[in-house]
Design an enzyme around this catalytic site. Structure first.
Site, short mmCIF file in Angstrom:
data_model
loop_
_atom_site.label_atom_id
_atom_site.label_comp_id
_atom_site.label_asym_id
_atom_site.label_seq_id
_atom_site.Cartn_x
_atom_site.Cartn_y
_atom_site.Cartn_z
N LYS A 1 -40.77 -24.03 2.41
CA LYS A 1 -41.07 -23.10 3.50
C LYS A 1 -40.91 -21.63 3.10
O LYS A 1 -41.59 -20.77 3.64
CB LYS A 1 -40.19 -23.41 4.72
CG LYS A 1 -40.63 -24.66 5.43
CD LYS A 1 -39.87 -24.87 6.72
CE LYS A 1 -40.28 -26.20 7.33
NZ LYS A 1 -39.65 -26.45 8.60
N ARG B 1 -21.42 -25.68 6.74
CA ARG B 1 -20.55 -26.25 5.69
C ARG B 1 -20.18 -25.18 4.67
O ARG B 1 -19.04 -25.03 4.30
CB ARG B 1 -21.32 -27.41 5.03
CG ARG B 1 -20.62 -28.06 3.89
CD ARG B 1 -21.42 -29.21 3.35
NE ARG B 1 -22.70 -28.79 2.76
CZ ARG B 1 -23.57 -29.60 2.20
NH1 ARG B 1 -23.33 -30.90 2.18
NH2 ARG B 1 -24.70 -29.16 1.69
P1 NAP Z 1 -32.12 -27.24 4.67
O1 NAP Z 1 -32.83 -25.94 4.48
O2 NAP Z 1 -31.89 -28.10 3.48
O3 NAP Z 1 -30.72 -26.89 5.37
C1 NAP Z 1 -29.80 -27.87 5.65
C2 NAP Z 1 -28.57 -27.26 6.32
O4 NAP Z 1 -27.72 -28.35 6.66
C3 NAP Z 1 -27.77 -26.35 5.42
O5 NAP Z 1 -27.17 -25.35 6.21
C4 NAP Z 1 -26.71 -27.27 4.84
O6 NAP Z 1 -25.48 -26.61 4.58
C5 NAP Z 1 -26.48 -28.22 5.99
N1 NAP Z 1 -26.07 -29.53 5.47
C6 NAP Z 1 -26.76 -30.33 4.64
N2 NAP Z 1 -26.07 -31.46 4.41
C7 NAP Z 1 -24.91 -31.34 5.09
C8 NAP Z 1 -23.78 -32.17 5.25
N3 NAP Z 1 -23.70 -33.36 4.62
N4 NAP Z 1 -22.77 -31.76 6.05
C9 NAP Z 1 -22.85 -30.56 6.67
N5 NAP Z 1 -23.89 -29.74 6.55
C10 NAP Z 1 -24.92 -30.12 5.77
O7 NAP Z 1 -32.88 -28.15 5.72
P2 NAP Z 1 -33.82 -27.68 6.92
O8 NAP Z 1 -35.22 -27.52 6.43
O9 NAP Z 1 -33.19 -26.56 7.61
O10 NAP Z 1 -33.85 -28.98 7.86
C11 NAP Z 1 -32.72 -29.41 8.58
C12 NAP Z 1 -33.08 -30.58 9.45
O11 NAP Z 1 -33.95 -30.16 10.51
C13 NAP Z 1 -33.93 -31.65 8.71
O12 NAP Z 1 -33.09 -32.57 8.09
C14 NAP Z 1 -34.75 -32.29 9.81
O13 NAP Z 1 -34.14 -33.45 10.28
C15 NAP Z 1 -34.74 -31.25 10.93
N6 NAP Z 1 -36.12 -30.78 11.21
C16 NAP Z 1 -36.66 -31.05 12.43
C17 NAP Z 1 -37.93 -30.64 12.74
C18 NAP Z 1 -38.52 -30.96 14.09
O14 NAP Z 1 -39.71 -30.69 14.31
N7 NAP Z 1 -37.75 -31.50 15.01
C19 NAP Z 1 -38.69 -29.91 11.82
C20 NAP Z 1 -38.11 -29.64 10.58
C21 NAP Z 1 -36.84 -30.08 10.28
P3 NAP Z 1 -25.17 -25.81 3.23
O15 NAP Z 1 -25.59 -24.39 3.49
O16 NAP Z 1 -23.72 -25.96 3.06
O17 NAP Z 1 -25.96 -26.48 2.14
#
Ligand code: NAP
Length: 463
Positions: free
Chosen positions: A269, A350
């Site tokens: 993204k 985290r």
């Molecule tokens: P990302 O950029 O990889 O960010 C993940 C975030 O979650 C980071 O802040 C990370 O913390 C934290 N995290 C990851 N694993 C963790 C754990 N085991 N314990 C605590 N915190 C953790 O991912 P993203 O693109 O933002 O997506 C996040 C979620 O949004 C996806 O998994 C998906 O399910 C959801 N999503 C939903 C939609 C929808 O249309 N509903 C669309 C897109 C995504 P750190 O900073 O410490 O690494």
């Protein structure tokens, strides 16, 4: 023959080129402006002058809704593309060719046949302002695009015929794309379908391809939803998975096969921005992430619809005290949406440094997870992958949930996550990540095609 519709700003040659196409293809030609004048018995300047633009647009809508369904060339007025209802009728079982030209050429052409001004600005400025205002709608209207600045109407008509008969990608480009999809993780049935569309003996060269770009992205619900919407709206499009660890490869293939657009997901993204020619003000300047790319007329434009998907289900919670869990890509869009709703936002993550970085960008408070109890928020939004299949963890403990809390889990696989299940058991109001998916997809569909899809329809198709 599918209906061919010409869109574009006035002075791009729609009427003249439409007439030539109609005689070459031996099908009738319809100019919607002429139909409006026939139906009302008045000239368009007259309708604008005495009844105003609103009345004109309403007659235009009626005329467009009753156009013949096939075997016809249609030339449209310059402003039709801004009305989603018009686009719904014009796009149905049609191929739309957008005609473009540079401002100087349009100015010269309009000066030869004076027409009523649309604004009080001098002609050159009026053209620039109107084209700028409508440009993204024009792009959304386009299946194909052709520049008429330096071509005669006959040459432009020849170019359009070539587009309709051969499409854009060459056979080499189609084969290279197929090799890309073959090395990806497309299951056999979707791959066979794509093979038929790209290189099959009965392929339709006007079928356009688009898809979701990510790694991994096999879990994405977008292909199922978009392909169902294409059937529902009668659009000659196919949506697939552009799954590859190399964004370079994905963008090369997308451009080579003249993809209409891409939904962009993890981990691209942010990185996708460098491949684009233009970014909308929400996506680039504020959120720093693009989840939607629209290609048209050789230009790639990036947008972010994630934030709208978070904002819409929360409109009734303006000014609330909110906790946002996570500080990644989706959290940035969520933070932007929550601040846009005047909420008092704390970002917990985290890795505290990441929470701090994001909080500083959006003027939020920040901290680590253990701060949750002290805040006593009205709303918690989970923007981490915790709870996403196959993970069964809950980002909050049961004792951290209470009746007056609204819980919005952005994770949508499964639709009922461990967090949503626990929150329901505690009597919290819950919002599933499906709601975000539905709203951001509706916004994407508008950016790709200029059409509004009813939320109920999207919900039904998402199942
Ligand atoms: P990302 O950029 O990889 O960010 C993940 C975030 O979650 C980071 O802040 C990370 O913390 C934290 N995290 C990851 N694993 C963790 C754990 N085991 N314990 C605590 N915190 C953790 O991912 P993203 O693109 O933002 O997506 C996040 C979620 O949004 C996806 O998994 C998906 O399910 C959801 N999503 C939903 C939609 C929808 O249309 N509903 C669309 C897109 C995504 P750190 O900073 O410490 O690494």
């Amino acid at each position: 023959m599918r209906r061919t519709v010409l869109t574009g700003f006035r002075g791009t040659g729609k009427t003249e080129i439409g007439r030539i196409l109609s005689s070459k293809l031996n099908v009738p030609f319809i100019d919607t402006d002429v139909l409006i004048e026939t139906r009302t018995g008045r000239s368009i300047p007259d309708i604008f002058h005495y009844d105003g633009e609103e009345r004109f647009r309403s007659v235009e809508r009626e005329v467009i809704a009753t156009l013949p369904a096939a075997d016809v060339i249609v030339s449209t007025g310059g402003g039709v593309v801004c009305d989603p209802k018009n686009m719904e009728y014009l796009r149905r079982d049609s191929t739309i060719v957008l005609l473009v030209a540079d401002i100087e050429t349009i100015e010269q052409r309009l000066a030869k046949k004076p027409r009523p001004p649309l604004t009080s600005l001098p002609l050159h400025e009026e053209i620039a302002a109107m084209m700028d205002r409508r440009r993204r709608n024009y792009y959304a209207s386009a299946d194909f695009c052709t520049d008429t600045s330096e071509t005669s109407p006959f040459q432009a008509a020849e170019n359009i015929l070539a587009l309709l008969q051969r499409g854009v990608p060459t056979s080499d480009q189609r084969n290279t794309a197929l090799a890309f999809f073959r090395t990806g993780r497309l299951p056999p049935v979707p791959f066979k379908k794509l093979e038929d569309i790209l290189v099959g003996a009965d392929k339709d060269p006007t079928t356009r391809i688009m898809g979701v770009a990510g790694y991994p992205c096999a879990h994405s619900m977008s292909p199922k939803l978009f392909n169902a919407l294409f059937d529902f709206c009668h659009l000659n499009y196919h949506y697939t998975w552009f799954e590859d660890p190399e964004l370079d490869e994905i963008m090369d293939v997308a451009r080579a096969i003249d993809a209409k657009g891409l939904s962009v997901t993890i981990p691209f993204k942010h990185d996708v921005i460098q491949y684009l020619d233009e970014i909308d003000e929400h996506a680039a300047q504020q959120i720093g992430a693009v989840n939607t790319v629209v290609f048209a007329c050789g230009t790639g434009i990036g947008y972010n619809t994630d934030w709208l998907g978070v904002r819409k289900p929360l409109i009734s919670m303006k000014g609330a005290k909110a906790v946002l869990l996570g500080a990644g890509g989706v959290a940035a869009g969520a933070a932007y949406a929550l601040k846009d709703l005047d909420m008092d936002v704390t970002i917990l993550n985290r890795t505290p440094e990441n929470a701090k970085k994001l909080a500083e960008r959006f003027d939020c408070a920040w901290g680590t997870w253990d701060k949750f109890e002290r805040i006593k928020p009205d709303l918690v939004v989970n923007a981490t992958p915790l709870g996403m299949q196959p993970d069964t963890r809950n980002p909050l403990r049961e004792d951290q949930l209470y009746k007056d809390l609204t819980v919005f889990d952005l994770v949508y696989t499964p639709p009922v996550t461990p967090l949503i299940e626990a929150a329901r058991a505690k009597g919290c109001r819950t919002i599933s990540g499906i709601e975000m998916f539905i709203e951001q997809a509706r916004e994407q569909f508008y950016l790709f095609f200029g059409m509004d899809i009813p939320v109920e329809k999207v919900r039904e198709l998402v199942g």
